[in-house]
Scaffold this active site. Structure first.
Site, PDB file in Angstrom:
ATOM      1  N   VAL A 110     -27.206  34.404  18.827  1.00 40.35           N
ATOM      2  CA  VAL A 110     -28.658  34.401  18.382  1.00 40.35           C
ATOM      3  C   VAL A 110     -29.488  33.269  19.201  1.00 40.35           C
ATOM      4  O   VAL A 110     -28.796  32.068  19.440  1.00 40.35           O
ATOM      5  CB  VAL A 110     -28.859  33.901  16.897  1.00 40.35           C
ATOM      6  CG1 VAL A 110     -30.232  33.901  16.381  1.00 40.35           C
ATOM      7  CG2 VAL A 110     -28.249  35.022  16.281  1.00 40.35           C
TER       8      VAL A 110
ATOM      9  N   HIS B 206     -25.671  30.971  12.524  1.00 42.81           N
ATOM     10  CA  HIS B 206     -24.872  31.103  11.379  1.00 42.81           C
ATOM     11  C   HIS B 206     -25.080  32.128  10.290  1.00 42.81           C
ATOM     12  O   HIS B 206     -24.402  33.087   9.965  1.00 42.81           O
ATOM     13  CB  HIS B 206     -24.549  29.894  10.621  1.00 42.81           C
ATOM     14  CG  HIS B 206     -24.135  28.570  11.294  1.00 42.81           C
ATOM     15  ND1 HIS B 206     -25.047  27.754  11.644  1.00 42.81           N
ATOM     16  CD2 HIS B 206     -23.130  28.285  11.949  1.00 42.81           C
ATOM     17  CE1 HIS B 206     -24.393  26.534  12.372  1.00 42.81           C
ATOM     18  NE2 HIS B 206     -23.130  27.236  12.625  1.00 42.81           N
TER      19      HIS B 206
ATOM     20  N   GLN C 187     -10.296  19.044  15.426  1.00 44.67           N
ATOM     21  CA  GLN C 187     -10.750  19.663  16.834  1.00 44.67           C
ATOM     22  C   GLN C 187     -11.873  18.759  17.750  1.00 44.67           C
ATOM     23  O   GLN C 187     -12.456  18.994  18.546  1.00 44.67           O
ATOM     24  CB  GLN C 187     -11.663  20.834  16.525  1.00 44.67           C
ATOM     25  CG  GLN C 187     -13.082  20.711  15.870  1.00 44.67           C
ATOM     26  CD  GLN C 187     -13.413  22.142  15.390  1.00 44.67           C
ATOM     27  OE1 GLN C 187     -12.721  22.786  14.252  1.00 44.67           O
ATOM     28  NE2 GLN C 187     -14.549  22.640  15.855  1.00 44.67           N
TER      29      GLN C 187
ATOM     30  N   LYS D  17     -21.010  33.034  20.902  1.00 48.70           N
ATOM     31  CA  LYS D  17     -21.465  31.774  21.478  1.00 48.70           C
ATOM     32  C   LYS D  17     -20.451  30.905  21.849  1.00 48.70           C
ATOM     33  O   LYS D  17     -20.479  30.340  22.942  1.00 48.70           O
ATOM     34  CB  LYS D  17     -22.341  31.081  20.278  1.00 48.70           C
ATOM     35  CG  LYS D  17     -22.545  29.541  20.434  1.00 48.70           C
ATOM     36  CD  LYS D  17     -23.800  29.324  21.427  1.00 48.70           C
ATOM     37  CE  LYS D  17     -24.299  28.076  21.816  1.00 48.70           C
ATOM     38  NZ  LYS D  17     -23.527  26.722  21.407  1.00 48.70           N
ATOM     39  N   ASP D  18     -19.218  30.901  20.919  1.00 48.80           N
ATOM     40  CA  ASP D  18     -18.030  30.165  21.409  1.00 48.80           C
ATOM     41  C   ASP D  18     -17.003  31.087  22.068  1.00 48.80           C
ATOM     42  O   ASP D  18     -16.203  31.560  21.234  1.00 48.80           O
ATOM     43  CB  ASP D  18     -17.520  29.317  20.058  1.00 48.80           C
ATOM     44  CG  ASP D  18     -18.657  28.464  19.599  1.00 48.80           C
ATOM     45  OD1 ASP D  18     -18.806  27.382  20.081  1.00 48.80           O
ATOM     46  OD2 ASP D  18     -19.525  28.764  18.603  1.00 48.80           O
TER      47      ASP D  18
ATOM     48  N   GLY E  77     -18.741  34.000  16.126  1.00 48.72           N
ATOM     49  CA  GLY E  77     -19.896  34.047  17.119  1.00 48.72           C
ATOM     50  C   GLY E  77     -19.287  34.128  18.809  1.00 48.72           C
ATOM     51  O   GLY E  77     -18.442  33.307  18.958  1.00 48.72           O
TER      52      GLY E  77
HETATM   53  P1  AMP Z   1     -19.973  25.992  14.227  1.00 48.52           P
HETATM   54  O1  AMP Z   1     -20.624  25.757  12.937  1.00 48.52           O
HETATM   55  O2  AMP Z   1     -20.623  25.469  15.245  1.00 48.52           O
HETATM   56  O3  AMP Z   1     -18.640  25.666  14.267  1.00 48.52           O
HETATM   57  O4  AMP Z   1     -19.919  27.826  14.323  1.00 48.52           O
HETATM   58  C1  AMP Z   1     -19.675  28.622  13.236  1.00 48.52           C
HETATM   59  C2  AMP Z   1     -19.563  29.849  13.577  1.00 48.52           C
HETATM   60  O5  AMP Z   1     -21.084  30.130  14.043  1.00 48.52           O
HETATM   61  C3  AMP Z   1     -19.023  30.091  14.953  1.00 48.52           C
HETATM   62  O6  AMP Z   1     -18.174  31.280  14.992  1.00 48.52           O
HETATM   63  C4  AMP Z   1     -19.767  30.054  16.328  1.00 48.52           C
HETATM   64  O7  AMP Z   1     -19.648  30.971  17.271  1.00 48.52           O
HETATM   65  C5  AMP Z   1     -21.130  30.661  15.421  1.00 48.52           C
HETATM   66  N1  AMP Z   1     -22.368  30.552  15.997  1.00 48.52           N
HETATM   67  C6  AMP Z   1     -22.840  29.222  16.258  1.00 48.52           C
HETATM   68  N2  AMP Z   1     -24.018  29.407  17.081  1.00 48.52           N
HETATM   69  C7  AMP Z   1     -24.226  30.607  16.950  1.00 48.52           C
HETATM   70  C8  AMP Z   1     -25.404  31.354  17.767  1.00 48.52           C
HETATM   71  N3  AMP Z   1     -26.378  30.759  18.356  1.00 48.52           N
HETATM   72  N4  AMP Z   1     -25.363  32.799  17.604  1.00 48.52           N
HETATM   73  C9  AMP Z   1     -24.157  33.405  17.046  1.00 48.52           C
HETATM   74  N5  AMP Z   1     -23.379  32.745  16.482  1.00 48.52           N
HETATM   75  C10 AMP Z   1     -23.355  31.471  16.596  1.00 48.52           C
END
Ligand code: AMP
Length: 273
Positions: free
Chosen positions: A173, A34, A58, A146-147, A144
């Site tokens: 990351v 994040h 979601q 990641k998703d 990210g």
């Molecule tokens: P979340 O809190 O899981 O909804 O993630 C919020 C944002 O952070 C989303 O755009 C995710 O894709 C991104 N994110 C989560 N984990 C990672 C990571 N390891 N590397 C880069 N972005 C990330």
């Protein structure tokens, strides 16, 4: 840093801003993944707004909505120290009303992979992201890789609904040993933490195969499945960046996706080639 909880507070704050505004939507329990999005936004914009909202729409029945990790105090400190201008932390009833129009993600891309295991998940994601974009009116919004499927569906929504925002994809990351950072990693015990490495290792296996000239997707998937054998694999897929199937790797237009359960924890990882 301002902490905003209502729509009026966010509107007043946003409308007073001049210049570019970067927006980073999250569900909190912030980690360095994040933070990398937040730092990119801070570098690239005059102002940065972060949101923390565990979005109920979601999550499917029986998923970890009520157990989703919460670290509010630490999250506030992280954002404040990073130099974020405002943190939007609404309650559910601020974001949702009893009667609302539906937002449906395009089924052919939203009911495969993550959406196959979690039908309706991406409808909820698009619904909240659309609301958050309307509210924060960012010039740039950071998501990210990641998703990967979520990123694709958000880019598609922004394009097809003619939203005026630049979606900025951000690199994954990882921990030093390769595990992609995720708020859900805290569910893993020591043994599971080791097993979880097989996801990134399967992606490394795919990379090695591609570097050595392999282009046949079925062959690469088979090699990945060998690595992942000890886990309960949900999917191993190699698609183009529009999430369409193909037979052979096309460099610069490929995404390799993997999802496996380690204990009760579903983990995802992917690699863009
Ligand atoms: P979340 O809190 O899981 O909804 O993630 C919020 C944002 O952070 C989303 O755009 C995710 O894709 C991104 N994110 C989560 N984990 C990672 C990571 N390891 N590397 C880069 N972005 C990330």
């Amino acid at each position: 840093m301002k902490i905003l909880k209502t729509i009026n507070e966010l509107n007043a704050f946003r409308n007073a801003l001049k210049g570019t505004v970067g927006f980073v939507p999250t569900m909190g329990a912030l980690h360095n993944g994040h933070l990398s999005l937040i730092q990119k936004s801070l570098q690239e914009n005059d102002h940065t707004i972060v949101s923390i909202f565990v979005n109920p729409t979601q999550f499917l029945e029986g998923e970890d909505f009520h157990q989703y990790p919460k670290k509010t105090d630490a999250d506030i400190k992280i954002c404040s120290l990073a130099g974020v201008d405002a943190l939007f932390m609404p309650q559910s009833d601020v974001m949702y009303a009893p009667l609302e129009p539906s937002i449906l993600a395009p089924a052919s891309k939203a009911y495969i992979l993550e959406g196959f295991a979690r039908p309706g998940h991406f409808d909820g994601v698009l619904r909240v992201v659309l609301k958050l974009l309307h509210l924060s009116k960012p010039t740039h919004a950071y998501f990210g890789k990641k998703d990967a499927q979520q990123l694709y569906l958000i880019q598609n929504m922004v394009k097809t609904l003619f939203l005026e925002v630049n979606i900025v994809p951000c690199e994954i990351v990882r921990e030093e040993d390769g595990l992609a950072l995720s708020s859900r990693n805290i569910y893993l015990d020591t043994e599971q933490r080791k097993e979880a490495l097989l996801l990134s290792q399967s992606l490394q296996t795919a990379t090695r195969a591609i570097i050595s000239g392999q282009r046949e997707i079925d062959v690469i998937k088979q090699e990945m499945k060998e690595v992942l054998r000890p886990l309960h694999v949900e999917y191993v897929e190699i698609l183009n960046r529009d999430f369409d199937t193909m037979r052979t790797i096309v460099l610069s237009n490929t995404v390799i996706l993997v999802c496996a359960k380690v204990g009760q924890t579903r983990l995802i990882d992917n690699l863009w080639i």
